[in-house]
Structure formats: structure tokens, C-alpha cells
Design an enzyme around this catalytic site. Structure first.
Site, short mmCIF file in Angstrom:
data_model
loop_
_atom_site.label_atom_id
_atom_site.label_comp_id
_atom_site.label_asym_id
_atom_site.label_seq_id
_atom_site.Cartn_x
_atom_site.Cartn_y
_atom_site.Cartn_z
N PHE A 242 -58.63 11.84 -24.55
CA PHE A 242 -59.50 11.35 -25.69
C PHE A 242 -60.90 10.72 -25.25
O PHE A 242 -61.64 9.96 -25.81
CB PHE A 242 -58.98 10.47 -26.67
CG PHE A 242 -57.50 10.82 -27.15
CD1 PHE A 242 -57.36 11.84 -27.88
CD2 PHE A 242 -56.42 10.07 -26.72
CE1 PHE A 242 -56.26 12.15 -28.54
CE2 PHE A 242 -54.98 10.41 -27.20
CZ PHE A 242 -55.07 11.55 -28.32
N GLU A 246 -61.97 10.88 -18.53
CA GLU A 246 -62.96 11.52 -18.12
C GLU A 246 -63.59 10.93 -16.63
O GLU A 246 -63.64 11.74 -15.55
CB GLU A 246 -64.24 11.51 -19.09
CG GLU A 246 -64.95 12.86 -18.89
CD GLU A 246 -66.19 12.94 -19.80
OE1 GLU A 246 -65.73 12.63 -21.19
OE2 GLU A 246 -67.39 13.13 -19.63
N ARG A 324 -76.23 10.90 -27.33
CA ARG A 324 -75.44 11.61 -28.47
C ARG A 324 -75.55 10.86 -29.49
O ARG A 324 -75.57 11.55 -30.70
CB ARG A 324 -74.12 12.05 -27.91
CG ARG A 324 -73.60 13.08 -28.85
CD ARG A 324 -72.17 13.64 -28.24
NE ARG A 324 -72.34 14.78 -27.40
CZ ARG A 324 -72.20 16.20 -28.00
NH1 ARG A 324 -72.24 16.48 -29.22
NH2 ARG A 324 -72.20 17.07 -27.06
N ARG A 356 -63.70 10.54 -27.67
CA ARG A 356 -63.98 11.55 -28.95
C ARG A 356 -65.12 11.35 -29.91
O ARG A 356 -64.97 10.45 -30.47
CB ARG A 356 -62.65 11.76 -29.48
CG ARG A 356 -62.28 13.02 -30.16
CD ARG A 356 -60.75 13.06 -30.83
NE ARG A 356 -60.33 14.48 -31.02
CZ ARG A 356 -59.04 14.51 -31.37
NH1 ARG A 356 -58.14 13.58 -31.48
NH2 ARG A 356 -58.67 15.80 -31.57
N PHE A 358 -68.08 10.98 -28.47
CA PHE A 358 -69.01 10.61 -27.36
C PHE A 358 -70.42 9.83 -27.95
O PHE A 358 -71.29 10.45 -27.56
CB PHE A 358 -69.32 11.86 -26.53
CG PHE A 358 -69.83 11.72 -25.18
CD1 PHE A 358 -69.00 11.48 -24.29
CD2 PHE A 358 -71.22 11.79 -24.82
CE1 PHE A 358 -69.30 11.20 -22.73
CE2 PHE A 358 -71.66 11.70 -23.48
CZ PHE A 358 -70.65 11.20 -22.56
N THR A 455 -74.68 17.52 -23.04
CA THR A 455 -76.09 17.48 -23.44
C THR A 455 -77.11 17.41 -21.71
O THR A 455 -78.03 17.39 -21.76
CB THR A 455 -76.48 16.21 -24.13
OG1 THR A 455 -75.86 14.90 -23.58
CG2 THR A 455 -75.98 16.36 -25.59
N ALA A 524 -66.54 17.19 -24.20
CA ALA A 524 -67.50 17.74 -25.22
C ALA A 524 -67.14 18.82 -25.84
O ALA A 524 -67.92 19.90 -26.37
CB ALA A 524 -68.65 18.29 -24.42
N GLU A 725 -63.41 17.55 -30.98
CA GLU A 725 -64.24 16.42 -31.51
C GLU A 725 -64.48 16.22 -32.71
O GLU A 725 -64.39 15.19 -33.60
CB GLU A 725 -65.45 15.88 -30.29
CG GLU A 725 -64.97 15.62 -29.15
CD GLU A 725 -66.27 15.42 -28.44
OE1 GLU A 725 -66.72 16.56 -27.91
OE2 GLU A 725 -66.60 14.53 -27.99
N1 MTE Z 1 -56.38 16.42 -28.48
C1 MTE Z 1 -55.20 15.87 -27.91
N2 MTE Z 1 -54.16 15.95 -28.58
N3 MTE Z 1 -55.35 14.99 -26.86
C2 MTE Z 1 -56.33 14.49 -26.29
O1 MTE Z 1 -56.72 13.76 -25.37
N4 MTE Z 1 -58.95 14.77 -26.60
C3 MTE Z 1 -60.23 15.04 -27.40
C4 MTE Z 1 -59.77 16.54 -28.14
N5 MTE Z 1 -58.50 16.66 -28.62
C5 MTE Z 1 -57.67 15.13 -27.12
C6 MTE Z 1 -57.67 16.11 -28.03
C7 MTE Z 1 -61.63 15.13 -26.89
S1 MTE Z 1 -62.31 13.60 -26.48
C8 MTE Z 1 -61.96 16.35 -26.17
S2 MTE Z 1 -63.84 16.29 -25.64
C9 MTE Z 1 -61.53 17.60 -26.36
O2 MTE Z 1 -60.37 17.46 -27.05
C10 MTE Z 1 -61.12 18.27 -25.17
O3 MTE Z 1 -60.63 19.50 -25.01
P1 MTE Z 1 -61.18 20.90 -25.49
O4 MTE Z 1 -62.79 20.75 -24.94
O5 MTE Z 1 -60.46 21.95 -24.89
O6 MTE Z 1 -61.42 20.79 -27.01
MO1 MOS Z 2 -64.21 14.04 -25.17
S1 MOS Z 2 -64.98 12.19 -25.45
O1 MOS Z 2 -66.02 14.66 -24.85
O2 MOS Z 2 -63.63 13.77 -23.47
#
Ligand code: MTE
Ligand code: MOS
Length: 779
Positions: A242, A246, A324, A356, A358, A455, A524, A725
Site C-alpha cells: 500500500f 516503496e 500530488r 495509496r 500518494f 509525476t 503510482a 489507487e
Molecule cells: N492491492 C493490494 N491487494 N495490496 C497492496 O499493497 N497497493 C496499492 C494498490 N493495490 C496494494 C493494492 C498501491 S498503493 C498501488 S500504487 C498499486 O496497488 C500498485 O500496484 P499496480 O501499479 O500494479 O496497480
Molecule cells: Mo502506491 S502509494 O503508489 O505504492
């Protein structure tokens, strides 16, 4: 009317993409067979690490007495700043995140030393025996402290569109507001964990629960003082991240690697939940002030806002997060004139980080609270004010100079309005509230427009590696990481589609810096956008070679070769895919390729605050209904209808899961999750006993999600859109619905509701509106 644009004819050819395939790990998750780092069979001689930290939030380190720690049972070694052979820093950008405090303590519990022992329990027990002496300095714990002490981690930053001051003066009406927006703990189920295994010649393999293997590699190498090439980071999956993994997994990876380097043994560190909550950064909380000008129909003429955030003790990625917040302070609304400022406040707390959305969610809250305030002051339905202010006929240029070209919100909101029966339920709520003294019903329908791309422009790149083995099985690797969001299955679908084979022929493999280098964080929401294209390019390169080979070997034109249904069609006959691979191998055709992708069209000039930072926008709308007990502040979400835009979905099952999860996580942020720091800097809400995330029973009883059925206008992978997100911000509708319920108590005054809308926060707002009697909108 033209046939090529018809989605059915285009999509009819697709066999694997767009299928609602289940998450590749789902059966393993359910059976307990999915391996997380702490499930890996422990290597022989494994040692365990625990950390010990400072007993103050700020001050000079005077003395560290580790005698008792060293003498404790099972202890092998202790590590301090003096043991770092390279650089004592794990910061992503600014050089201000020490692995171990050297002289200046910057937050309560900041790591001063690590202890390596035979067992984890021994290490944890020993860590408590340290005697750390400090002088006590002045600490800023809250945003308010930092504002009062004037301490900034980065300079203020402002976007300006037109002359908002003049526009405010010229506005028929104006009002001011202030709101507090709480932070959020990531509460990933798998906490921060790293396992380092030393190799020969000083090489180091580290299994890290991280969204950013390449940065971890770089930082571990820097701490050890070795080249990046000596360090390999591997991650098969995370048990949630989440945004919290990072940047903030690097410190634990570095400590594990340092332990392994110094002892010559494999070393593991797995933070205890309380330590994880106390020692890692969270979502930034904000204090926001705004002034908005508007006309008698509620149409905004100007907005000025100053948003101050708690960044914590170091820079981390707070710059981009505050940016952001600014990019989304308009949310979905056209602002003819605007001045949007963020103040990036330095506090003596953990360094806040990606979460999530950001910063986007916090920015959107300002826009949405302003809209409600406008509606209340004019006695209008907030939905009508929202619709009147959408980007569209009045203008499409954002405060940062990007033209919104793909706006589908007017139609999306209409759809949500009718699916949710908003108007009828609005009337029903008014009737209900007229005769219910203590339980009030609230309703709100809010939009989301979320910019997709990092960004920081250079991060928008990705790599992949695809091998086809002699038997026709396919090995897939790319730079994206799996944290539960379903990235691996989506990318595997893309590769299977390219080769015309079933998805289960594609072997999904762990992300490792040894296969695909120099990757960006999986963040992102861009994981599938960029890794999907990179993998398609890798598979496409192999397919091109196979096509040329098959055409030449069979003396047909390349256009007559088609890969589909696990076969290869060559002119008017077909052979199994595996057979073509066998032939190609014997004909010495290379069956391995890398692939690369960089997002087109984006650019950003930070100096002028102008550009096109986003490739496109993802949109969504949610209508939420709540019941609020105005005597206790208790609240229940009774119904939620969502219409969300994922372009043309790569995998609707995964996408709906992301929408559900994102929404509920957003609900938690805005209603029950409250971070409380003691004034000495200790985090008081440091365990599930004191920090409440939503559970299954908090999911709305009626929870309906519809996917908007339209392609991405931009050339994304199979015209899909990012989904990770944006749905979190749909939960702003819950917050607005709570405010709406409270507003029914006294429609003549605005509702001063702060987030999270805990029972206490709700009661404060109830008290404020019931004791107020005058309208206070005029400036
Ligand atoms: N979904 C699950 N199950 N677990 C996670 O940690 N992280 C979120 C989102 N969905 C997350 C999640 C965040 S902060 C981001 S940026 C995106 O997943 C990252 O993955 P993606 O770029 O493949 O969508
Ligand atoms: Mo998601 S806050 O960009 O890891």
C-alpha cells in the site's frame, strides 16, 4: 459508426486478456501455501536481528551502553553506526535517513543499534537491555507544532492559475474553510521483513518484502560499500504494501545485509507489529485552509488553498506526495483561477511516506469539502454543485496547465446517479430525517479524477524478460512486484495473449534485480500499464522471430502466420505452438528477449508548475449512504453504488477486487483509523488494540460495483486503465454522506467535520452545528 472502433469486433480476437481469471496466488493464499519471506525455509546458521531505539523524539545522543545487550543469552553481535562500511543512509533522495542514529535523534524510537542473536526472541529480549542516554531537544510533533516553530523539510511550493486574489474579490460570493485530514497506517498483514544470504566475494542476496527492489539493491550496496552488481534483491510477493514498502523497506534490508556481511551468516529481520507501526512512515496528515469564490449557482470562480502536511523527520518522498496533493486539489472541477500551496512541515516523528493515492486523497478532500460548503451556503443539493463544476464546457485546463482531454465524468456521474436512485433516496432521506430525532441518514455522490503516471517523469519506464524453453513453456519476469493487487496475473495474460496460448502456460516468477535491472517502484498504480507493455514488447520480439522463421520455413507470407488457441496457423494448416518452438530451436532461433517501455507524452516543469504530468486520468464515482447516531457519534455505511472506469479491463475480477479493497481502505482512513501521538512523540496507537482498520463486517451490506465500459483514449496496454489507487478516493463519498447526515440537524450552518470521522469527531461536529445559529458564509 465505423466498424474498426467497435469494441466487440476488436475484442472478439482476444482469448486471454479481459478474462476474469482468478489471482494466480489465490488458491495458495487460501491454503496457506503462498510463501512470504518468513515462510522461506530458513538457511542453516540463520541468525535473527532486532533493533533498539532512542527514548526521546529529539536530542543529542550522549551515550550508548550496550554491555548488557552483548552479554544477553544467544547474542552474537551488536551493530551501530560505527559498523557501517559504506554510507550510513537509506534515503531515496535526500541523504537524510540514517540506518543507525549517529549523533542526532530525530524521532521517538529511531533505531540506534541492532542486535544479532541465535533466535528472534533472544534478539528482541536483548534489545531491551540497552541504556541510551540523550539530551532532550525541542521537538515538533504535530503540524501545528511545526507551523509554530516554523520548521520545514522542503520549501513551500505553489501552483498559480490566473490571478486568484483578484478573482476572489470579484466573486459574487466567497467562503473560507479549514479542515484536518488524518494520516493512515498501512497495516499490511505481512510486516517489514528481510532475509539476507551472503555469497562468495562479498555478494549478497536479500529477500525483501519491497515494492522497490532496484532502490533496495542500490541502498544495500551503498550501506555495504559495494557495487550495485554485488547485491541481488528478490521478492516473490508481499502480503500487502500500500505504498509502505516503496522506500521504507530499505532500512531493514540494509540491516539484514549488514548483519550477514559482518557475521558471515544468513540474517533475518522481521519487525514486530508494534515496532513496524512505530518505526515506519505513514500517510501524511494535513491541515488545510481554503477560500473559495463562487456565483449564486454554486459555480466556482476561484480557489485558494494552503495545505500543510506532517512530513516527519526526513524528506523521503514527501516532495512528490505534496505535489500530488496539489495536482488533485481540483479533484474533478474546473477552477478558472487558483493558487494552490503546500507547506512541507518537518516534525520529530517517523518519516511519512507513500500511501495509496500518494497525497491525492488529501488534496481531493479540500475540493470536496469546499463543494459541500458552497452547496450548504446556497441551500443546493451538493450533487448539483458537483455536476456544475466538472471540467467541460467552461474549461478543461487544470491549475498546472494540463488539458483534460479524456473527461468522462459527466456521463459516469449520470450513470451512478441513476443506478443509485440518488434523487429518490435524497427525498427518502429527508423524510426519514424529518421524523427520526437521533438517527440521521446521509447521502453523497462524489467523483474521482486521478492522474496516472509517476509525476517524477523519469520513473515512467519498465523492463521485462521473457524466455521460451524448448518444450514451449514460457518464463516471464518483469520489474513489477506483486503485493496482492494482481499485477503478475495481468502481465501473464498479456504475454499469453501475445503467444496465443493459455495463461497457465506462462510461468510467473519472482521479481529480481538480477533479471530486470533499474526498475521503478511498483507504485503510482502504473504497474500493469508499464510492465504490461514491456512484457508485450519482449514477447512480441520473440514472436516476430518465430513468425519470420515459420514464414520462411513454410514458404508463406508473414501475414499468414497467426498464433492462437495454443497453435500456430501457417497458411491453411496449423501446428501446436510447442511444435513450432521445437523447430525454431533446431533452426537456431533465439527464444529469449528483453522488452522495454517508457510512457509517452508526459513532461513536467517543476519551476513553472506547468506541464502534462499524467498520461491520462482514471475516473470513478461513488454514491454512499450512512446512518449516523447523533447522540453517540456511531456511524454505519448502509449502501454504496460505484461506477468506476478501468478503461477496457485486462482482468475484471482483479479490477473489481481492487475497487472493493481500495474503497474499504479509504473508508478506514476517513472513519475509524486514527493515529494518536503523545506530546513526547510516542505513537500511542501502535497496535490493532488502539488502531482500528475496517474488518469484513464494516463492508457495506449493499455494495455494488459497475465497471464503466469504455476504452482508454490513450494507447495503454489493451486500452486498459490503472486501478490500484483511484478507488480509495471514492470513499470520500462516505465522509461527505456523514457530513450530510449531520447537516440535516441544522441546514443553516456548515458542518465543521474533521477526518477521520470517528465517533468523537462526529460528536464534535454535531455539537458545533446544534449550538451554532447564524449563517457564517460571507467574508
Ligand atoms: N492491492 C493490494 N491487494 N495490496 C497492496 O499493497 N497497493 C496499492 C494498490 N493495490 C496494494 C493494492 C498501491 S498503493 C498501488 S500504487 C498499486 O496497488 C500498485 O500496484 P499496480 O501499479 O500494479 O496497480
Ligand atoms: Mo502506491 S502509494 O503508489 O505504492
Amino acid at each position: 459508426m465505423s466498424a474498426p472502433l467497435d469494441r466487440r469486433s476488436d475484442d472478439l480476437r482476444l482469448r486471454v486478456v479481459r478474462r476474469a481469471l482468478r489471482h494466480d496466488s489465490a488458491p495458495k493464499h487460501v491454503a496457506g501455501e503462498a510463501r512470504f519471506i518468513d515462510d522461506l525455509r530458513e538457511p542453516e546458521g540463520l541468525l535473527h536481528i532486532a533493533v533498539g531505539g532512542a527514548p526521546v523524539a529529539a536530542g543529542q545522543l550522549l551515550g550508548v551502553d550496550l554491555t548488557a545487550v552483548k552479554a544477553a543469552p544467544g547474542v552474537v553481535r551488536v551493530l551501530t553506526a560505527a559498523d557501517v562500511p559504506g554510507k550510513n543512509d537509506v534515503s531515496p533522495i535526500a541523504g537524510d535517513d540514517p540506518v543507525f542514529v549517529d549523533s542526532q535523534v530525530q524521532f521517538y524510537g529511531q533505531v540506534v543499534f541492532a542486535v544479532i542473536a541465535q533466535t528472534r526472541a533472544q534478539a528482541r529480549r536483548a534489545a531491551r537491555l540497552a541504556r541510551i542516554e540523550t539530551a532532550t531537544g525541542t521537538a515538533s510533533i504535530t503540524v501545528d507544532d511545526a507551523l509554530a516553530n516554523d520548521v520545514h523539510i522542503l520549501p513551500d511550493y505553489t501552483f498559480r492559475k490566473d490571478d486568484s486574489a483578484a478573482a476572489l474579490v470579484a466573486s459574487p460570493k466567497r467562503l473560507k474553510g479549514r479542515l484536518r485530514i488524518g494520516g493512515q497506517e498501512h497495516f499490511y498483514l505481512e510486516g517489514q521483513v528481510s532475509l539476507a544470504i551472503p555469497g562468495e566475494d562479498g555478494d549478497m542476496l536479500v529477500h525483501v518484502s519491497t515494492q522497490h527492489p532496484s532502490e533496495c539493491q542500490h541502498l544495500v550496496a551503498k550501506v555495504l560499500g559495494v557495487p550495485d552488481a554485488a547485491v541481488t534483491i528478490e521478492v516473490r510477493r508481499m502480503g500487502g504494501a500500500f505504498g509502505g514498502k516503496e522506500t521504507q523497506s530499505a532500512q531493514w534490508a540494509a540491516i539484514a545485509a549488514l548483519g550477514a556481511r559482518i557475521t558471515g551468516h544468513p540474517c533475518k529481520i522481521r519487525l514486530d507489529r508494534d515496532d513496524d507501526m512505530c518505526l515506519t512512515g505513514k500517510r501524511h496528515d494535513f491541515l488545510a485552509d481554503y477560500e473559495v469564490g463562487f456565483d449564486d449557482k454554486g459555480v466556482i470562480t476561484a480557489l485558494e488553498t494552503v495545505m500543510a502536511s506532517r512530513c516527519g523527520y526526513s524528506v523521503d518522498v514527501s516532495g512528490a506526495i505534496n505535489d500530488r496533493a496539489m495536482f488533485h486539489a481540483d479533484n474533478a472541477y474546473y477552477l478558472p483561477a487558483a493558487t494552490i500551496t503546500t507547506k512541507r512541515m518537518k516534525t520529530n516523528t517517523v518519516s511519512n511516506t507513500a500511501f495509496r493515492g500518494f497525497g491525492g486523497p488529501q488534496g481531493m478532500m479540500v475540493a470536496e469539502r469546499a463543494i459541500d460548503a458552497i452547496a450548504w451556503s446556497l441551500g443546493l443539493d451538493p450533487l448539483d454543485v458537483r455536476k456544475r463544476n466538472l471540467y467541460g464546457p467552461r474549461g478543461n485546463v487544470t491549475p498546472y496547465g494540463m488539458t483534460v482531454e479524456d473527461n468522462i465524468l459527466p456521463a459516469l456521474m449520470e450513470r451512478c446517479e441513476s443506478l443509485s436512485e440518488y434523487r429518490a433516496r435524497r427525498r427518502a432521506a429527508a423524510e426519514f430525517n424529518a421524523q427520526s430525532a437521533f438517527i440521521k441518514r446521509g447521502l453523497a455522490l462524489t467523483p474521482v479524477k486521478f492522474g496516472i503516471s509517476f509525476t517524477t517523469t523519469h520513473l515512467n519506464q519498465a523492463g521485462a524478460l521473457v524466455h521460451v524453453y524448448q518444450d514451449g513453456s514460457i518464463h516471464l519476469n518483469h520489474g513489477g512486484t506483486e503485493m496482492g493487487q494482481g499485477l503478475y496475473i495481468k502481465v501473464a495474460q498479456v504475454v499469453a495473449e501475445e503467444f496465443g496460448v493459455d495463461a497457465d502456460r506462462v510461468k510467473i516468477t519472482a521479481t529480481t534485480t538480477a533479471k530486470v535491472p533499474n526498475t521503478s517502484a511498483t507504485a503510482a498504480s502504473s504497474g500493469s500499464d508499464i510492465n504490461g507493455w514491456a512484457a508485450k514488447n519482449a514477447a512480441g520480439a520473440i514472436k516476430e522471430r518465430l513468425t519470420a522463421f515459420a514464414a520462411e520455413a513454410n514458404n508463406v507470407a508473414a501475414e499468414q502466420i497467426e498464433f492462437r488457441d495454443n497453435r500456430v496457423f501457417i497458411g491453411n494448416r496449423s501446428i501446436p505452438f510447442n511444435e513450432l518452438i521445437r523447430q525454431a530451436y533446431f533452426a537456431r532461433v533465439s527464444l529469449s528477449s528483453t522488452g522495454f517501455y517508457k510512457t509517452p507524452k508526459i513532461h513536467w516543469d517543476a519551476k513553472t508548475g506547468q506541464g502534462r504530468p499524467f498520461f491520462y486520468f482514471a475516473y470513478g464515482t461513488a454514491c454512499s449512504e450512512v446512518l449516523v447516531d447523533v447522540t453517540t457519534g456511531e456511524m454505519k455505511v448502509t449502501r454504496v453504488d460505484i461506477v468506476h472506469d478501468v478503461g477496457r479491463s485486462l482482468n475484471p475480477a482483479i479490477d473489481v477486487g481492487q475497487i472493493e479493497g481500495g474503497f474499504v481502505q479509504g473508508m478506514g482512513w476517513l472513519t475509524t483509523e486514527e493515529l494518536v501521538f503523545h506530546k513526547d512523540g510516542r505513537l500511542l496507537s501502535h497496535a490493532p488494540s488502539t488502531y482500528k482498520i475496517p474488518c469484513a463486517s464494516d463492508a457495506p451490506e449493499h455494495f455494488r460495483i459497475a465497471l464503466w465500459d469504455g476504452p482508454n483514449r490513450e494507447d495503454t496496454i489493451y486500452r486498459s486503465k490503472a486501478v490500484g489507487e483511484p478507488p480509495l478516493m471514492l470513499a470520500i463519498s462516505v465522509f461527505a454522506a456523514i457530513a450530510d447526515a449531520i447537516h440535516s440537524l441544522n441546514p443553516s450552518v456548515p458542518v465543521p467535520l474533521d477526518a477521520p470521522a470517528t465517533p468523537e469527531s462526529i460528536l464534535r461536529a454535531v455539537q458545533a452545528v446544534t449550538t451554532a445559529n447564524a449563517v457564517t458564509t460571507a467574508s
